[in-house]
Write a protein that holds these residues in place. Sequence first.
Motif, PDB file in Angstrom:
ATOM      1  N   MET A 207     -12.727  -8.617 -25.395  1.00 45.12           N
ATOM      2  CA  MET A 207     -12.866  -7.812 -24.192  1.00 45.12           C
ATOM      3  C   MET A 207     -11.786  -6.728 -24.153  1.00 45.12           C
ATOM      4  O   MET A 207     -12.077  -5.561 -23.839  1.00 45.12           O
ATOM      5  CB  MET A 207     -12.756  -8.697 -22.952  1.00 45.12           C
ATOM      6  N   ILE A 208     -10.548  -7.084 -24.469  1.00 47.77           N
ATOM      7  CA  ILE A 208      -9.466  -6.101 -24.483  1.00 47.77           C
ATOM      8  C   ILE A 208      -9.733  -5.029 -25.536  1.00 47.77           C
ATOM      9  O   ILE A 208      -9.509  -3.831 -25.306  1.00 47.77           O
ATOM     10  CB  ILE A 208      -8.118  -6.798 -24.730  1.00 47.77           C
ATOM     11  N   HIS A 209     -10.259  -5.458 -26.694  1.00 47.91           N
ATOM     12  CA  HIS A 209     -10.589  -4.490 -27.746  1.00 47.91           C
ATOM     13  C   HIS A 209     -11.613  -3.464 -27.249  1.00 47.91           C
ATOM     14  O   HIS A 209     -11.469  -2.256 -27.488  1.00 47.91           O
ATOM     15  CB  HIS A 209     -11.136  -5.225 -28.974  1.00 47.91           C
ATOM     16  N   ASP A 210     -12.644  -3.937 -26.547  1.00 44.28           N
ATOM     17  CA  ASP A 210     -13.667  -3.021 -26.042  1.00 44.28           C
ATOM     18  C   ASP A 210     -13.110  -2.076 -24.980  1.00 44.28           C
ATOM     19  O   ASP A 210     -13.464  -0.889 -24.942  1.00 44.28           O
ATOM     20  CB  ASP A 210     -14.829  -3.824 -25.447  1.00 44.28           C
ATOM     21  N   LYS A 213     -11.164   0.588 -26.748  1.00 39.04           N
ATOM     22  CA  LYS A 213     -12.064   1.545 -27.391  1.00 39.04           C
ATOM     23  C   LYS A 213     -12.651   2.502 -26.357  1.00 39.04           C
ATOM     24  O   LYS A 213     -12.708   3.722 -26.575  1.00 39.04           O
ATOM     25  CB  LYS A 213     -13.173   0.792 -28.121  1.00 39.04           C
ATOM     26  N   ALA A 214     -13.055   1.945 -25.214  1.00 42.15           N
ATOM     27  CA  ALA A 214     -13.607   2.783 -24.152  1.00 42.15           C
ATOM     28  C   ALA A 214     -12.568   3.772 -23.633  1.00 42.15           C
ATOM     29  O   ALA A 214     -12.885   4.939 -23.365  1.00 42.15           O
ATOM     30  CB  ALA A 214     -14.120   1.900 -23.012  1.00 42.15           C
ATOM     31  N   ASP A 231     -22.060   8.489 -22.711  1.00 46.65           N
ATOM     32  CA  ASP A 231     -22.035   7.770 -23.991  1.00 46.65           C
ATOM     33  C   ASP A 231     -21.559   6.335 -23.802  1.00 46.65           C
ATOM     34  O   ASP A 231     -22.082   5.406 -24.428  1.00 46.65           O
ATOM     35  CB  ASP A 231     -21.125   8.494 -24.983  1.00 46.65           C
ATOM     36  N   LEU A 232     -20.576   6.146 -22.943  1.00 45.09           N
ATOM     37  CA  LEU A 232     -20.070   4.804 -22.697  1.00 45.09           C
ATOM     38  C   LEU A 232     -21.142   3.918 -22.059  1.00 45.09           C
ATOM     39  O   LEU A 232     -21.243   2.728 -22.384  1.00 45.09           O
ATOM     40  CB  LEU A 232     -18.840   4.855 -21.778  1.00 45.09           C
ATOM     41  N   VAL A 233     -21.912   4.491 -21.148  1.00 51.25           N
ATOM     42  CA  VAL A 233     -22.968   3.712 -20.505  1.00 51.25           C
ATOM     43  C   VAL A 233     -23.971   3.228 -21.548  1.00 51.25           C
ATOM     44  O   VAL A 233     -24.466   2.096 -21.483  1.00 51.25           O
ATOM     45  CB  VAL A 233     -23.669   4.551 -19.420  1.00 51.25           C
ATOM     46  N   PRO A 241     -16.043  -4.801 -17.380  1.00 51.04           N
ATOM     47  CA  PRO A 241     -14.827  -4.004 -17.142  1.00 51.04           C
ATOM     48  C   PRO A 241     -14.988  -2.524 -17.499  1.00 51.04           C
ATOM     49  O   PRO A 241     -14.492  -1.653 -16.782  1.00 51.04           O
ATOM     50  CB  PRO A 241     -13.785  -4.687 -18.033  1.00 51.04           C
ATOM     51  N   VAL A 242     -15.667  -2.233 -18.619  1.00 56.62           N
ATOM     52  CA  VAL A 242     -15.861  -0.836 -19.003  1.00 56.62           C
ATOM     53  C   VAL A 242     -16.724  -0.119 -17.970  1.00 56.62           C
ATOM     54  O   VAL A 242     -16.433   1.012 -17.565  1.00 56.62           O
ATOM     55  CB  VAL A 242     -16.485  -0.736 -20.408  1.00 56.62           C
TER      56      VAL A 242
END
Length: 267
Positions: A207-210, A213-214, A231-233, A241-242
Amino acid sequence: MSQIHPTALVESGARIGADVAIGPYCCVGSNVELADGVVLKSHVVVEGRTKVGPGTRIFPFASIGHEPQDLKYGGEPSELVIGAENTIREHVTMNPGTDGGGMLTRVGDGCLFMMGSHVAHDCHVGDSVILANNATLAGHVHVGDFAILGGLSAVHQFVRIGRHAMVGGMSGVENDVIPYGSVMGNRAKLSGLNIVGLKRRSFSRDMIHDIRKAYRLIFAQEGTMAERLADLVEDFAENEPVMEIVDFIRDESSRGVCVPSTDGHAD
């Protein structure tokens, strides 16, 4: 049975719950409501239309519920509502709302307000928030759950501080802080993510990695902010969280959003 010290002044009309302790030289106004288990240590003043939730402890010389420090305030019957199990230390000040801000200042549950911190009129503070010594919120500030504000920091009126965000000590924050973000400096810039806070609250490594990245994609140089959020969506639609960060940035706000400084470090 509640315990009220003989030197305390509790006005007629105040509603006092069970097992409340009101220490020496405290003053409690007639429209105040203290829920079960509230403790006023000594020399505490609670005034106005103020509700203090169960188990909250308030330390000496705190001033809670006096009229707002707003020249537009006209005596309207606004409120201050404080949740359960909060710790409000010495010389903390909290003010009720105003007609221009919804008539309500609200504090959640399980917060720590260290010495000299200030919650101004019409603020909304979430759960498990920490304001360190002399941290101050101007009017209409919204602070999300688990946010931490370092000592001597100051937040401009109408700013939003996202959930799990970290504000470094002695920072002046004039723009919104994204959820999970970390800001510092005068004026505050994003210095990255609140990784320490995420680890303390058991966010997984993936989760922290994502989130990292976001974060990099949001503040990349290519394209517009709207294009990068779109793009994130597409890439992180199932990542709560993102999506929280995306929704936070897209929400209507009178302030901008704190961004990283051009050299990659806070000012």
